[in-house]
Design an enzyme around this catalytic site. Structure first.
Site, mmCIF file in Angstrom:
data_model
loop_
_atom_site.group_PDB
_atom_site.id
_atom_site.type_symbol
_atom_site.label_atom_id
_atom_site.label_comp_id
_atom_site.label_asym_id
_atom_site.label_seq_id
_atom_site.Cartn_x
_atom_site.Cartn_y
_atom_site.Cartn_z
ATOM 1 C CE LYS A 1 -6.471 11.103 -27.510
ATOM 2 N NZ LYS A 1 -5.000 11.219 -27.409
ATOM 3 C CG ASP B 1 -1.821 1.373 1.172
ATOM 4 O OD1 ASP B 1 -1.370 2.157 0.726
ATOM 5 O OD2 ASP B 1 -2.351 1.328 2.358
ATOM 6 C CE LYS C 1 0.351 5.740 -33.230
ATOM 7 N NZ LYS C 1 -0.013 6.951 -32.414
ATOM 8 C CE LYS D 1 6.085 8.671 -30.432
ATOM 9 N NZ LYS D 1 5.586 7.252 -30.995
ATOM 10 C CG HIS E 1 3.396 13.720 -26.508
ATOM 11 N ND1 HIS E 1 4.287 13.417 -25.603
ATOM 12 C CD2 HIS E 1 2.456 12.951 -26.262
ATOM 13 C CE1 HIS E 1 3.721 12.212 -24.882
ATOM 14 N NE2 HIS E 1 2.716 12.126 -25.204
ATOM 15 C CE LYS F 1 1.026 13.136 -21.654
ATOM 16 N NZ LYS F 1 0.248 12.207 -22.218
HETATM 17 C C1 BG6 Z 1 0.131 9.557 -24.801
HETATM 18 C C2 BG6 Z 1 -1.440 10.116 -24.616
HETATM 19 O O1 BG6 Z 1 0.999 10.351 -24.012
HETATM 20 O O2 BG6 Z 1 0.459 9.440 -25.984
HETATM 21 C C3 BG6 Z 1 -2.332 9.216 -25.364
HETATM 22 O O3 BG6 Z 1 -1.775 10.223 -23.413
HETATM 23 C C4 BG6 Z 1 -1.808 9.139 -26.993
HETATM 24 O O4 BG6 Z 1 -3.692 10.057 -25.324
HETATM 25 C C5 BG6 Z 1 -0.369 8.656 -26.761
HETATM 26 O O5 BG6 Z 1 -2.834 8.234 -27.589
HETATM 27 C C6 BG6 Z 1 0.183 8.601 -28.182
HETATM 28 O O6 BG6 Z 1 1.305 8.213 -28.507
HETATM 29 P P1 BG6 Z 1 1.859 7.536 -29.740
HETATM 30 O O7 BG6 Z 1 3.162 7.033 -29.305
HETATM 31 O O8 BG6 Z 1 0.963 6.330 -29.901
HETATM 32 O O9 BG6 Z 1 1.757 8.484 -30.610
#
Ligand code: BG6
Length: 491
Positions: free
Chosen positions: A339, A92, A344, A181, A239, A147
């Site tokens: 989103k 805990d 992507k 990355k 980011h 974060k």
């Molecule tokens: C995270 C966010 O930090 O980054 C998410 O909290 C998001 O909401 C993610 O989906 C995206 O990361 P990546 O590496 O998939 O582009």
């Protein structure tokens, strides 16, 4: 078991049963082990608040690792060896006495101790204090935190103060996984190893910059967290602003953590404040409604599981950021993230200015600016759009735009690109902070984002709707069109 040349690291992983640990951290640790980067004696203590034992944890990890690691990378012998490194401790986090058992777990006293807090930020302070009270850390302990560091400047300062009471700044590794990355680090190589670009990288030669971080997924069962954050806190504060800093910063004098971070902070400090009168022209926030994603119907944000139907949280943000310094005066940085966008895709487009005097067919004038397209994910690489003469006797001096193309997977014979968390964990083990965010970076980023959020709150305006599977609200297109430009995909 092969002995590697690296210092033994013992890792205490708080929140070891959570999604981040299971989906990202354990697979990353397995990959480090597989690459021979974990010392023979390195051990991992998984700490969480579920009453299971080490045997159960190892069985769970065995199953999860097979889910998250490609079958061809799953070696039975290596997997068994990796699982032997992991122990489980029920704790805990608020129970100070429970921390006594952590000391007896430690391996060699001179090993690196890494404490990874994959726990809610509200727990960071109490964990740090309890570790100190139980004598579990020294001035050599490295502490990794995730974060979001707070939800605004004030709350981030509270968290950073609590951590700062126990650890010095050079012991703190604040993660922004975008910095891990491969392609994001490549921005540093691209800019500072190629004088070709270094000499062109300013307002004399660049007209504007676009940064897009698009995701096709929706909220994926994270509604509770996401609704309190929204896209600006979840993505822009960290980011996107980190990407902006890497593109805009001045050359650091060397690659040390502080040289790089000093330059990033200067960019954050130079960001023009988005005052209430600039909101309409500089910021668009959106929320997705039902639509399609990858050809399938998907619900809107307010119809997702667990949704509060009245939520005004944004799932999309487009911003026009301006940097008030000599290098970037008059060069807007258009940034957008959302989103449930069509795909992507993370990419940065540097739009160069046209040549000072144009001599070709007037109807082709719109072609006459070079673009550098940096693809961060997927299909990692870059493409420089240049102009050549069209081929053929009948073409005269008609122009044609074509790419100088560098696709990393084709040009360099790399078998796999390591996940960001592999690199970040590896850098923590080496004690190198250059891929981690310093306290002042976090605070300047919050300062800039906080004023935008305050303006939203004061205006009481709802986010603009966009159908899932589209590039965000029409207003985001209008924002850039007003300046006589368009988002790259729409061009
Ligand atoms: C995270 C966010 O930090 O980054 C998410 O909290 C998001 O909401 C993610 O989906 C995206 O990361 P990546 O590496 O998939 O582009």
């Amino acid at each position: 078991m092969a002995k590697s040349n690296y210092t033994q690291s013992d890792l205490m992983l708080f929140g070891a049963l959570g999604d981040l640990a299971q989906r990202k951290l354990f697979p990353a640790l397995y990959q480090l082990d597989r690459s021979g980067l974990l010392d023979q004696g390195s051990r991992i203590l998984a700490i969480a608040r579920d009453s299971i034992d080490t045997g159960e944890l190892r069985r769970l990890l065995d199953k999860k690792l097979r889910e998250y690691i490609k079958p061809e990378e799953c070696d039975e012998v290596l997997l068994r060896r990796f699982l032997q490194r992991v122990d489980y401790l029920y704790l805990d986090f608020t129970d100070a006495d429970g921390y006594q058992s952590l000391n007896s777990w430690r391996g060699a006293p001179d090993s690196n101790l890494i404490v990874y807090l994959a726990a809610p930020p509200s727990m960071y302070g109490v964990i740090a204090r309890n570790l100190r009270a139980a004598n579990c850390c020294s001035s050599k302990t490295r502490v990794v935190v995730e974060k979001p560091i707070g939800h605004d400047l004030a709350s981030s300062q509270v968290i950073n103060d609590e951590l700062g009471e126990v650890y010095r700044e050079n012991q703190l590794f604040r993660i922004d996984h975008y910095l891990g990355k491969e392609t994001v680090q490549n921005l540093i190589a691209l800019r500072f190893a190629n004088n070709l670009f270094a000499s062109q990288w300013d307002q004399n030669h660049i007209s504007h910059v676009e940064i897009t971080v698009a995701e096709s997924v929706g909220i994926e069962g994270r509604w509770g967290y996401f609704d309190k954050a929204g896209q600006i806190r979840d993505m822009i504060q960290n980011h996107l602003l980190q990407l902006l800093c890497l593109i805009a910063m001045d050359p650091p004098s060397d690659l040390s953590a502080d040289s790089i971070r000093d330059e990033k902070v200067k960019v954050l400090k130079a960001l023009r404040e988005i005052t209430p009168d600039l909101m309409e022209s500089h910021v668009v926030r959106g929320q997705y409604t039902a639509g399609t994603s990858n050809g399938k119907p998907v619900p809107g944000y307010l119809e997702e599981e667990g949704a509060n139907k009245g939520s005004a949280t944004e799932t999309f943000v487009a911003l026009k950021a301006e940097i008030e310094n000599w290098r970037w005066s008059g060069v807007p940085f258009y940034i957008r993230t959302g989103k449930r966008l069509p795909e992507k895709l993370s990419q940065i487009i540097i739009h160069f200015k046209p040549a000072p005097h144009y001599i070709f067919d007037p109807d082709q004038k719109h072609l006459a600016n070079n673009k550098l397209i940096i693809r961060l994910q997927p299909d990692e690489g870059m493409s420089l759009k240049i102009l050549t003469k069209d081929q053929g006797l009948d073409k005269g001096m008609r122009l044609r735009q074509g790419p100088l193309e560098l696709t990393f997977s084709e040009t360099f014979d790399t078998d796999r690109i390591p996940d960001a968390y592999e690199r970040l964990l590896w850098e923590v083990m080496k004690g190198n902070q250059y891929l981690f965010v310093r306290r002042d970076e976090v605070e300047h980023a919050w300062r800039w984002v906080d004023q935008v959020i305050a303006n939203w709150n004061d205006s009481g305006e709802s986010p603009k709707r966009y159908a899932a599977g589209t590039w965000g609200p029409v207003a985001a297109i209008a924002m850039i069109t007003r300046d006589g430009r368009s988002w790259y995909e729409d061009a």
